[in-house]
Design a protein around this motif. Structure first.
Motif, PDB file in Angstrom:
ATOM      1  N   PRO A 675       0.826  -1.219   0.000  1.00 29.53           N
ATOM      2  CA  PRO A 675       0.000   0.000   0.000  1.00 29.53           C
ATOM      3  C   PRO A 675       0.855   1.262   0.000  1.00 29.53           C
ATOM      4  O   PRO A 675       1.942   1.300   0.569  1.00 29.53           O
ATOM      5  N   ILE A 676       0.341   2.325  -0.653  1.00 23.93           N
ATOM      6  CA  ILE A 676       1.058   3.606  -0.642  1.00 23.93           C
ATOM      7  C   ILE A 676       0.839   4.318   0.680  1.00 23.93           C
ATOM      8  O   ILE A 676       1.526   5.290   0.997  1.00 23.93           O
ATOM      9  N   GLY A 677      -0.107   3.863   1.470  1.00 28.76           N
ATOM     10  CA  GLY A 677      -0.385   4.433   2.780  1.00 28.76           C
ATOM     11  C   GLY A 677      -1.382   3.547   3.504  1.00 28.76           C
ATOM     12  O   GLY A 677      -2.217   2.900   2.867  1.00 28.76           O
ATOM     13  N   ARG A 678      -1.275   3.483   4.803  1.00 27.75           N
ATOM     14  CA  ARG A 678      -2.172   2.632   5.581  1.00 27.75           C
ATOM     15  C   ARG A 678      -3.293   3.434   6.222  1.00 27.75           C
ATOM     16  O   ARG A 678      -4.041   2.921   7.043  1.00 27.75           O
ATOM     17  N   SER A 679      -3.404   4.696   5.860  1.00 24.53           N
ATOM     18  CA  SER A 679      -4.432   5.560   6.422  1.00 24.53           C
ATOM     19  C   SER A 679      -5.275   6.137   5.290  1.00 24.53           C
ATOM     20  O   SER A 679      -4.761   6.417   4.199  1.00 24.53           O
ATOM     21  N   PRO A 680      -6.581   6.335   5.522  1.00 26.63           N
ATOM     22  CA  PRO A 680      -7.433   6.972   4.500  1.00 26.63           C
ATOM     23  C   PRO A 680      -6.989   8.383   4.152  1.00 26.63           C
ATOM     24  O   PRO A 680      -7.447   8.957   3.170  1.00 26.63           O
ATOM     25  N   ARG A 681      -6.089   8.992   4.941  1.00 30.21           N
ATOM     26  CA  ARG A 681      -5.615  10.352   4.652  1.00 30.21           C
ATOM     27  C   ARG A 681      -4.721  10.389   3.413  1.00 30.21           C
ATOM     28  O   ARG A 681      -4.580  11.418   2.772  1.00 30.21           O
ATOM     29  N   SER A 682      -4.093   9.253   3.114  1.00 34.63           N
ATOM     30  CA  SER A 682      -3.234   9.208   1.932  1.00 34.63           C
ATOM     31  C   SER A 682      -4.096   8.932   0.704  1.00 34.63           C
ATOM     32  O   SER A 682      -5.013   8.123   0.745  1.00 34.63           O
ATOM     33  N   ASN A 683      -3.803   9.617  -0.392  1.00 37.98           N
ATOM     34  CA  ASN A 683      -4.584   9.431  -1.611  1.00 37.98           C
ATOM     35  C   ASN A 683      -3.696   9.641  -2.837  1.00 37.98           C
ATOM     36  O   ASN A 683      -2.542  10.065  -2.703  1.00 37.98           O
ATOM     37  N   PRO A 684      -4.200   9.329  -4.037  1.00 38.97           N
ATOM     38  CA  PRO A 684      -3.355   9.429  -5.235  1.00 38.97           C
ATOM     39  C   PRO A 684      -2.749  10.808  -5.470  1.00 38.97           C
ATOM     40  O   PRO A 684      -1.576  10.924  -5.827  1.00 38.97           O
ATOM     41  N   VAL A 685      -3.523  11.868  -5.257  1.00 39.15           N
ATOM     42  CA  VAL A 685      -3.036  13.200  -5.585  1.00 39.15           C
ATOM     43  C   VAL A 685      -1.944  13.663  -4.619  1.00 39.15           C
ATOM     44  O   VAL A 685      -1.031  14.411  -5.003  1.00 39.15           O
ATOM     45  N   THR A 686      -2.002  13.208  -3.357  1.00 39.01           N
ATOM     46  CA  THR A 686      -0.913  13.545  -2.428  1.00 39.01           C
ATOM     47  C   THR A 686       0.327  12.716  -2.736  1.00 39.01           C
ATOM     48  O   THR A 686       1.447  13.190  -2.590  1.00 39.01           O
ATOM     49  N   TYR A 687       0.119  11.466  -3.173  1.00 36.66           N
ATOM     50  CA  TYR A 687       1.246  10.569  -3.413  1.00 36.66           C
ATOM     51  C   TYR A 687       2.120  11.044  -4.565  1.00 36.66           C
ATOM     52  O   TYR A 687       3.344  10.922  -4.521  1.00 36.66           O
ATOM     53  N   VAL A 688       1.492  11.586  -5.621  1.00 39.69           N
ATOM     54  CA  VAL A 688       2.283  12.056  -6.779  1.00 39.69           C
ATOM     55  C   VAL A 688       2.646  13.535  -6.659  1.00 39.69           C
ATOM     56  O   VAL A 688       3.072  14.161  -7.635  1.00 39.69           O
ATOM     57  N   LYS A 689       2.465  14.090  -5.460  1.00 41.88           N
ATOM     58  CA  LYS A 689       2.865  15.471  -5.157  1.00 41.88           C
ATOM     59  C   LYS A 689       2.074  16.517  -5.942  1.00 41.88           C
ATOM     60  O   LYS A 689       2.549  17.636  -6.168  1.00 41.88           O
ATOM     61  N   ALA A 690       0.859  16.162  -6.392  1.00 40.70           N
ATOM     62  CA  ALA A 690       0.059  17.117  -7.158  1.00 40.70           C
ATOM     63  C   ALA A 690      -0.853  17.946  -6.263  1.00 40.70           C
ATOM     64  O   ALA A 690      -1.313  19.014  -6.670  1.00 40.70           O
ATOM     65  N   PHE A 691      -1.102  17.482  -5.029  1.00 37.53           N
ATOM     66  CA  PHE A 691      -2.024  18.204  -4.155  1.00 37.53           C
ATOM     67  C   PHE A 691      -1.436  19.551  -3.727  1.00 37.53           C
ATOM     68  O   PHE A 691      -2.177  20.510  -3.474  1.00 37.53           O
ATOM     69  N   ASP A 692      -0.112  19.615  -3.654  1.00 36.70           N
ATOM     70  CA  ASP A 692       0.525  20.897  -3.308  1.00 36.70           C
ATOM     71  C   ASP A 692       0.151  21.975  -4.330  1.00 36.70           C
ATOM     72  O   ASP A 692      -0.151  23.122  -3.955  1.00 36.70           O
ATOM     73  N   GLU A 693       0.150  21.590  -5.611  1.00 35.12           N
ATOM     74  CA  GLU A 693      -0.202  22.541  -6.668  1.00 35.12           C
ATOM     75  C   GLU A 693      -1.671  22.963  -6.563  1.00 35.12           C
ATOM     76  O   GLU A 693      -2.016  24.135  -6.759  1.00 35.12           O
ATOM     77  N   ILE A 694      -2.541  22.005  -6.268  1.00 39.13           N
ATOM     78  CA  ILE A 694      -3.971  22.314  -6.154  1.00 39.13           C
ATOM     79  C   ILE A 694      -4.211  23.264  -4.985  1.00 39.13           C
ATOM     80  O   ILE A 694      -4.972  24.237  -5.090  1.00 39.13           O
ATOM     81  N   ARG A 695      -3.566  23.028  -3.856  1.00 40.15           N
ATOM     82  CA  ARG A 695      -3.744  23.897  -2.682  1.00 40.15           C
ATOM     83  C   ARG A 695      -3.221  25.308  -2.950  1.00 40.15           C
ATOM     84  O   ARG A 695      -3.810  26.297  -2.513  1.00 40.15           O
ATOM     85  N   GLU A 696      -2.116  25.400  -3.706  1.00 37.25           N
ATOM     86  CA  GLU A 696      -1.587  26.719  -4.067  1.00 37.25           C
ATOM     87  C   GLU A 696      -2.578  27.470  -4.951  1.00 37.25           C
ATOM     88  O   GLU A 696      -2.768  28.690  -4.798  1.00 37.25           O
TER      89      GLU A 696
END
Length: 939
Positions: A675-696
């Motif tokens: 698994p890329i994460g064992r918590s529901p907080r982890s998701n595809p967009v955070t894993y590929v570092k794209a969520f930083d761009e969306i939040r900006e």
């Protein structure tokens, strides 16, 4: 079809299902297929199985029904004709070291019964047979061994000798008139003056005196029975020359050592009666290891050679260590390995003033093991060593003293399933023993046969269940289902062919047909064409993935499926072609010589750099051992200076005589299905570092600047903008006591994860919550003017994950989806980092439709064309036929495998008669068409 003969689904809307309505036949083998993300699992597991589970709970007690209100109800208008449902999923839920293949499949339970019924006991001290006498058998022995007049007696135990007068009075009251005190016959009414029976060493009470003749047999039996009753299970029969001792309890026939009563519990390592006392039934003991305490002997004390004291909380200990080392005359800047042996021993084990060596320090911490962080800390420095008392068998000496033939139950449990099958076939029992064990042997034969049929014949019964792959665990559960012989049951399986070589798939399909023929309905989520071709009914969902899927494309027999995507692959209208020209295989080469571990014995293998290599072979042939434990771990050690194997958890590193050619590589990466994460907080967009761009982007909106929101405000993992009631999780965990916990939407934020005022900030009318619900494909369209963000999303689309929602919890992703996410992240970083890498992928086609396999192959080709090397462990023949180089291991599994059967191009391997892979590869190559223009362009 009449309604009574079908499972009727009406308007299913779970996840991306778009009002699916379909009739599925009862007592049939049904395949649910379609592109990845088309809604197969949503229908099979989250709708049909989930509702079947709810109805089963409804049939239970009132206590169980109270949990129904907390269980999420599938989004479907109506489900008719459901039977009790059993789900067999692609995961291994076992975490305990106590569960083994034998216990999980109940084979070991029947072995325990077999040993309890027909096992023969031997003395744990001298090895002589153990006997357990009855009055009848004891009387027969008396007639054979003694002659003339005999006396039947029982020993009066010392604990019963409360006083001379009391002993005499009690014995006379019970009707006994004679005793033998230390060999001297005495009458109780004529005892010499001053006699004291309590002081005699041996006091035998005479029950009867009679002639040892056949006519007296009933009287002898009765007398011995009385002796057993009054003598606490012990009787002694003697004549003038010799004596015979009998006992109702098991005891050695030679040295009279007591033995345990034989019951099935005696052979259970999970029961105190059978478990080894030294290791408590685990088969291993944990001991602190210097190799873990000092993981890098090249480091000096000043650099933190002693690892436990490098932690921040032990700064004072670290200072005391350096002071003590200087006092001992050690150079604290010299490598640990160059310190004198006496100094190292003192620092590890000694005590000097306030200083306590690291090993006594760690043992002293064990008093605080009730704290979890202490247990985790200590476990890092412990290695599991085979228990010296039981030799790893987990059982105590009493259980190991009982044998069938020359074997203990532990000997048989150490065999592979195939080995147990051979042992059962050769088992020699007396006619009486075979009658006693007939039903047990029938169950053993059946369950072992089921395990072999699902391709698990190479597993040993004593292998820990938690070490099995998801596919192995699923097939083990399937074997259990067959053993239970249920009828009128709905079985739902998730890609049971995963991890199976094509040779073993045929046996698996035969088992699924046997389940169906037993009066059950079998629903299989599957992509394998061989499995689909065996189905009675095919339900294909699609036509695409995510928002473009969730609709019924085909529902009916296979012969009518010609126009659907899967139907086109079935009829040959579409196929994955073979490259018209393969990449040259070497030079340069990565050469492995003398690889040894598990079933690999002195194996040599060659891997061409800058090419796509497929490692193949039947399940259990040694593929993972060669690629993971040998190739990956040894490359890690050479390229990074150390390997990442967790030795304290039993992860091993294979030995090699030599490994050459690695100098041409800059890095090695293992892209597995963890698994890329064992918590529901982890998701595809955070894993590929794209969520930083969306939040900006959200932080740049006018309303956000007006309220002085930053990018951190739009993170659900940080205080500020997240909902504090659920801490940004969007749900609250509800404990279900005896069932799996469930998650219900947070009542404060209604599952959005954010405070209401944060959701006021919008881009083109969409809040941050709305954006996280978009699929990757939808987000690519909407963010097409954001180059950096669009590139990250494009790589997700390229690996066939365009259907995933940006905020989809990592815990809901399959192993194949997690693996492709890792590939996407590597593709995204490949342009930013230089250097030639070796990528290792373990069955990357898991969970992929053939159309998705085509896309995956194009991605792998891009990696190779960029100058990298790709090694895949794979059973999918469409991947193998497109590889540049194939290493085929075998020829069989377990001890019969571990050899390189063939290596070369696919055409060369297909020409090797001994290769199982070659046999299935040859017809594909013979019927192959050149690669499509798109595939050719990708190469």
């Amino acid at each position: 079809m009449p309604a009574a003969s079908v499972i009727r689904v009406v308007n299913a809307r779970q996840h991306n299902l778009r009002g699916v309505s379909v009739d599925l036949p009862h007592r049939a083998l049904i395949v649910v297929t379609g592109p990845s993300g088309s809604g197969k699992s949503s229908l099979a597991f989250d709708t049909i199985y989930a509702e079947g589970q709810r109805r089963y709970i409804e049939s239970l007690s009132t206590y169980a029904k109270q949990f129904l209100e907390r269980m999420p109800k599938p989004a479907v208008d109506r489900l008719e004709g459901l039977a009790p449902a059993i789900a067999i999923e692609q995961r291994n839920p076992t975490v305990s070291s106590r569960s083994t293949v034998g216990t999980a499949t109940e084979v070991y339970d029947y072995l325990r019964l077999l040993w309890a019924r027909v096992g023969r006991s031997y003395c744990r001290i001298c090895g002589a047979p153990v006997r357990r006498d009855t009055p009848g058998s004891a009387a027969d022995d008396v007639l054979r061994a003694l002659a003339g007049r005999v006396q039947v007696t029982f020993p009066l135990p010392p604990i019963a000798r409360l006083g001379h007068d009391a002993v005499v009075e009690n014995l006379r009251a019970m009707g006994f008139v004679r005793v033998i005190a230390d060999g001297t016959p005495l009458r109780l009414d004529e005892l010499p003056d001053g006699s004291d029976l309590t002081r005699t060493g041996e006091l035998l009470v005479v029950v009867d005196r009679l002639a040892a003749t056949a006519d007296a047999l009933p009287r002898i039996v009765e007398s011995i029975a009385t002796a057993f009753q009054e003598g606490e299970g012990v009787a002694v029969v003697l004549d003038d020359a010799r004596r015979l001792r009998f006992t109702e309890f098991p005891a050695c026939s030679r040295c009279d050592t007591a033995a345990q009563p034989v019951t099935p519990a005696l052979f259970s390592f999970n029961n105190p009666r059978g478990a080894c006392g030294a290791c408590n039934g685990f088969g291993a003991t944990l001991e602190y290891a210097e190799s873990l305490v000092v993981p890098n002997p090249e480091r000096s004390l000043a650099e933190g050679a002693i690892d436990p004291w490098t932690k921040p909380r032990y700064e004072a200990r670290r200072k005391l260590l350096l002071d003590t080392a200087r006092a001992l005359g050690a150079d604290v800047n010299a490598p640990w390995r160059k310190l004198k042996v006496a100094i190292r021993r003192e620092l590890l084990h000694g005590k000097k003033g306030r200083y306590v060596g690291i090993f006594p320090f760690l043992k002293g911490l064990e008093e605080k093991r009730y704290k979890q962080y202490v247990r985790v800390f200590l476990r890092q420095y412990q290695l599991a060593h085979t228990c010296a008392t039981c030799g790893g068998t987990r059982l105590n000496e009493h259980a190991l003293a009982i044998r069938i033939g020359s074997d203990t139950v532990a000997d048989v449990a150490a065999r592979s399933v195939d080995g147990v099958h051979a042992w059962l076939a050769a088992l020699e029992l007396t006619e009486f023993e075979r009658r006693v064990a007939v039903s047990i042997l029938e169950q053993l034969d059946a369950r072992v046969a089921y395990l072999r049929d699902v391709g698990l014949g190479y597993l040993s019964l004593d292998r820990q269940t938690r070490t099995l792959s998801g596919g192995e665990a699923q097939r083990s559960a399937l074997a259990n289902a067959l053993g239970s012989r249920l009828v009128d049951t709905l079985y739902v399986l998730d890609e049971p062919s995963i991890g199976l070589h094509p040779r073993d798939t045929d046996r698996l399909l035969a088992l699924l047909r046997r389940l169906r023929d037993g009066g059950n309905t079998v629903i299989v989520v599957e992509h394998d064409l061989a499995a689909i071709q065996q189905a009675d009914f095919m339900l294909e969902l699609g036509p695409g993935a995510g928002e473009h899927g969730g609709r019924v494309v085909h529902a009916g027999p296979l012969v009518t499926a010609g126009e659907s995507l899967t139907g086109q692959y079935l009829t040959g209208q579409r196929r994955i072609g073979v490259p018209s020209a393969r990449r040259p295989a070497g030079p340069p080469w990565l050469r492995i010589r003398g690889a040894t571990l598990h079933n690999l014995r002195d194996v040599d293998a060659d891997i061409p750099l800058g090419a796509l290599t497929a490692v193949t072979g039947v399940s259990g042939s040694g593929k993972s051992t060669l690629v993971h434990n040998v190739l990956y771990r040894n490359l890690e050690a050479r390229l990074h200076g150390d390997h990442s194997a967790k030795s304290h958890l039993g992860e091993e590193v294979g030995a090699v005589e030599s490994l050459t050619g690695w100098e041409a590589l800059d890095d090695v990466l293992l892209i597995d299905q963890s698994p890329i994460g064992r918590s529901p907080r982890s998701n595809p967009v955070t894993y590929v570092k794209a969520f930083d761009e969306i939040r900006e982007l959200f932080a740049q909106q006018p309303l956000a600047r007006e309220r002085k929101y930053t990018a951190a405000t739009f993170s659900f993992n940080m205080e500020g903008g997240r909902c504090e009631a659920c801490e940004g999780a969007g749900h609250v965990q509800v404990e279900m006591v005896f069932l799996a916990d469930v998650f219900v939407p947070c009542e404060v934020c209604d599952g959005t994860r954010y405070k209401r005022e944060v959701l006021d900030v919008k881009i083109d009318g969409h809040s941050i919550h709305d954006v996280l619900q978009w699929t990757v494909a939808e987000a690519m369209t909407r963010f097409r003017h954001q180059p950096k963000l669009g590139t990250a999303l494009w790589h997700l689309q390229q690996v066939g994950l365009g259907y995933l929602r940006l905020g989809q919890p990592a815990t809901t992703l399959s192993g194949g989806e997690a693996q492709r996410l890792k590939i996407a992240r590597e593709l995204a970083s490949a342009g930013r980092k230089s250097g030639r890498k070796l990528y290792i992928l373990d069955e990357p086609t898991t969970g992929l439709h053939l159309e998705d396999v085509r896309v995956l192959l194009q991605v792998l080709d891009r990696l190779v064309d960029a100058g990298h090397t790709v090694v895949v462990i794979e059973h999918h023949m469409d991947v193998v036929k497109r590889a540049d180089w194939v290493i085929d291991l075998g020829p069989e599994a377990g001890d019969a495998g571990g050899q390189v059967v063939a290596q070369g191009t696919p055409e060369q391997v297909a020409a090797v008669p001994a290769s199982h892979t070659g046999r299935y590869l040859a017809p594909l190559l013979a019927a192959a068409e050149p690669a499509s223009p798109q595939e050719a362009a990708a190469r």
